[in-house]
Design a protein around this motif. Structure first.
Motif, PDB file in Angstrom:
ATOM      1  N   PHE A   1      25.626  22.998   5.681  1.00 40.46           N
ATOM      2  CA  PHE A   1      25.385  22.894   4.430  1.00 40.46           C
ATOM      3  C   PHE A   1      24.843  21.771   3.819  1.00 40.46           C
ATOM      4  CE2 PHE A   1      28.443  26.270   4.103  1.00 40.46           C
ATOM      5  CZ  PHE A   1      27.857  26.761   2.977  1.00 40.46           C
ATOM      6  N   HIS A   2      23.738  21.109   3.752  1.00 41.99           N
ATOM      7  CA  HIS A   2      22.439  19.547   3.507  1.00 41.99           C
ATOM      8  C   HIS A   2      21.051  20.401   3.123  1.00 41.99           C
ATOM      9  CE1 HIS A   2      22.698  15.956   4.969  1.00 41.99           C
ATOM     10  NE2 HIS A   2      21.083  16.526   5.835  1.00 41.99           N
ATOM     11  N   SER A   3      20.396  19.677   3.213  1.00 36.93           N
ATOM     12  CA  SER A   3      19.387  19.910   2.671  1.00 36.93           C
ATOM     13  C   SER A   3      18.460  20.119   3.653  1.00 36.93           C
ATOM     14  CB  SER A   3      18.437  19.670   1.551  1.00 36.93           C
ATOM     15  OG  SER A   3      18.759  17.945   1.541  1.00 36.93           O
ATOM     16  N   CYS A  41      26.414  18.784  13.037  1.00 36.83           N
ATOM     17  CA  CYS A  41      25.144  18.398  12.736  1.00 36.83           C
ATOM     18  C   CYS A  41      25.561  18.066  11.655  1.00 36.83           C
ATOM     19  CB  CYS A  41      23.899  19.355  13.451  1.00 36.83           C
ATOM     20  SG  CYS A  41      23.326  19.735  14.401  1.00 36.83           S
ATOM     21  N   ASP A  42      24.004  17.290  10.478  1.00 43.53           N
ATOM     22  CA  ASP A  42      24.133  17.283   9.000  1.00 43.53           C
ATOM     23  C   ASP A  42      24.816  18.498   8.153  1.00 43.53           C
ATOM     24  OD1 ASP A  42      22.733  14.584  10.092  1.00 43.53           O
ATOM     25  OD2 ASP A  42      21.925  14.671   8.441  1.00 43.53           O
ATOM     26  N   THR A  43      26.025  18.196   7.724  1.00 41.94           N
ATOM     27  CA  THR A  43      26.233  18.928   7.325  1.00 41.94           C
ATOM     28  C   THR A  43      28.490  18.387   6.042  1.00 41.94           C
ATOM     29  OG1 THR A  43      27.851  21.639   7.056  1.00 41.94           O
ATOM     30  CG2 THR A  43      28.477  20.137   8.512  1.00 41.94           C
ATOM     31  N   SER A  61      18.369  19.906  14.210  1.00 40.65           N
ATOM     32  CA  SER A  61      19.310  21.009  13.047  1.00 40.65           C
ATOM     33  C   SER A  61      18.338  21.178  11.755  1.00 40.65           C
ATOM     34  CB  SER A  61      20.270  20.013  12.903  1.00 40.65           C
ATOM     35  OG  SER A  61      20.846  19.321  12.564  1.00 40.65           O
ATOM     36  N   HIS A  62      17.520  20.475  11.668  1.00 40.08           N
ATOM     37  CA  HIS A  62      16.555  19.902  10.149  1.00 40.08           C
ATOM     38  C   HIS A  62      15.359  18.849   9.985  1.00 40.08           C
ATOM     39  CE1 HIS A  62      19.542  17.204  10.209  1.00 40.08           C
ATOM     40  NE2 HIS A  62      19.270  16.406   8.714  1.00 40.08           N
ATOM     41  N   GLY A  63      15.089  18.901   8.666  1.00 42.81           N
ATOM     42  CA  GLY A  63      13.890  18.963   9.113  1.00 42.81           C
ATOM     43  C   GLY A  63      13.813  16.730   8.619  1.00 42.81           C
ATOM     44  N   HIS A  64      15.025  16.654   8.605  1.00 47.76           N
ATOM     45  CA  HIS A  64      14.723  14.405   7.877  1.00 47.76           C
ATOM     46  C   HIS A  64      14.654  14.083   9.175  1.00 47.76           C
ATOM     47  CE1 HIS A  64      17.632  15.818   4.700  1.00 47.76           C
ATOM     48  NE2 HIS A  64      17.009  16.106   3.971  1.00 47.76           N
ATOM     49  N   PHE A  65      13.864  13.059   8.707  1.00 45.81           N
ATOM     50  CA  PHE A  65      13.224  12.472   9.983  1.00 45.81           C
ATOM     51  C   PHE A  65      14.086  11.480  10.791  1.00 45.81           C
ATOM     52  CE2 PHE A  65      14.661   8.156   9.236  1.00 45.81           C
ATOM     53  CZ  PHE A  65      15.170   8.094   8.056  1.00 45.81           C
TER      54      PHE A  65
HETATM   55 NI    NI Z   1      19.200  14.969   7.002  1.00 44.39          NI
END
Ligand code: NI
Ligand code: MN
Length: 230
Positions: free
Chosen positions: A111-113, A141-143, A49-53
């Protein structure tokens, strides 16, 4: 026809659609909440979903061991392919969808980074809408909460998996509003209790969902599985 969801702690889910294993946001070996290590999971497809570890940590390791195809936003797909030798990737972007053997995967807004662990640009964060033979499954996911969740709900959802941890994502109050916008038949909470700052009482949240919405809340423990009824 069976579709089984297994919570592997934090934001990681394993979805078995018949005999196909779809792994979402693998964070296992270094996760205090995971019941399994990266070496122990099966995967035919890995969705990122995104690049965070805490979402990408074990993706390359599992893809390179299993030969799984990684589905991610274009920038993350390129990063996995060029920097980590992942052989099979599908790079896509928000609003796009792709037909896979188990069903269609659409990349939805979040809506996240998103920055990758080595500082590389991770593109935009996303969620996923899976259209399976047993209905549509939405992984937010993260939002944070957003009003266009109503449009995702208009698709007619069997299942929604929503973060309730607060601090980095929606907390329980906004996740309850998300259930009202999404109107799924079932909702499962995610992204909580991994660490003290995102500790939540999921049973209490599930009670509020039952009292205030027409959705059934299903609370799993890490390692526990749930099959979509019927
Ligand atoms: Ni995240
Ligand atoms: Mn996260």
């Amino acid at each position: 026809m069976t579709t089984r969801l297994t919570w592997l702690g934090h934001g990681c889910w394993s979805v078995a659609v018949e005999n196909t294993s779809v792994l979402i946001d693998p964070f296992l070996t270094d996760s205090p909440a995971s019941p399994v290590k990266a070496e122990e999971v099966a995967a035919d497809f890995i969705l990122i979903s995104h690049g965070h570890f805490d979402h990408v940590a074990d993706a390359a390791r599992i893809a390179n061991r299993t030969g799984a195809t990684v589905v991610a936003i274009y920038e993350i797909a390129e990063w996995l392919s060029k920097k980590h030798g992942v052989a099979k990737t599908i790079g896509m972007n928000l609003g796009g969808s792709t037909a896979l053997p188990f069903g269609r995967v659409k990349m939805t807004l979040a809506f996240h980074s998103s920055v990758l662990p080595d500082g590389s640009y991770g593109g935009a964060p996303c969620g996923f809408l899976l259209t399976t033979p047993q209905g549509k499954l939405y992984f937010a996911c993260d939002t944070g909460l957003f009003g266009d969740m109503k449009l995702i709900g208009d698709e007619g959802l069997e299942v929604a998996v929503l973060p309730i941890g607060d601090l980095f994502t929606m907390g329980p109050d906004d996740a309850l509003k998300a259930v009202e916008l999404l109107r799924p038949r079932y909702v499962l909470p995610s992204h909580y209790n991994t660490w003290p700052p995102i500790a939540q009482d999921a049973q209490q949240w599930a009670t509020r969902v039952r009292q205030q919405t027409g959705t059934q809340a299903v609370v799993l423990q890490p390692g526990q599985s749930w099959e979509i009824p019927g």
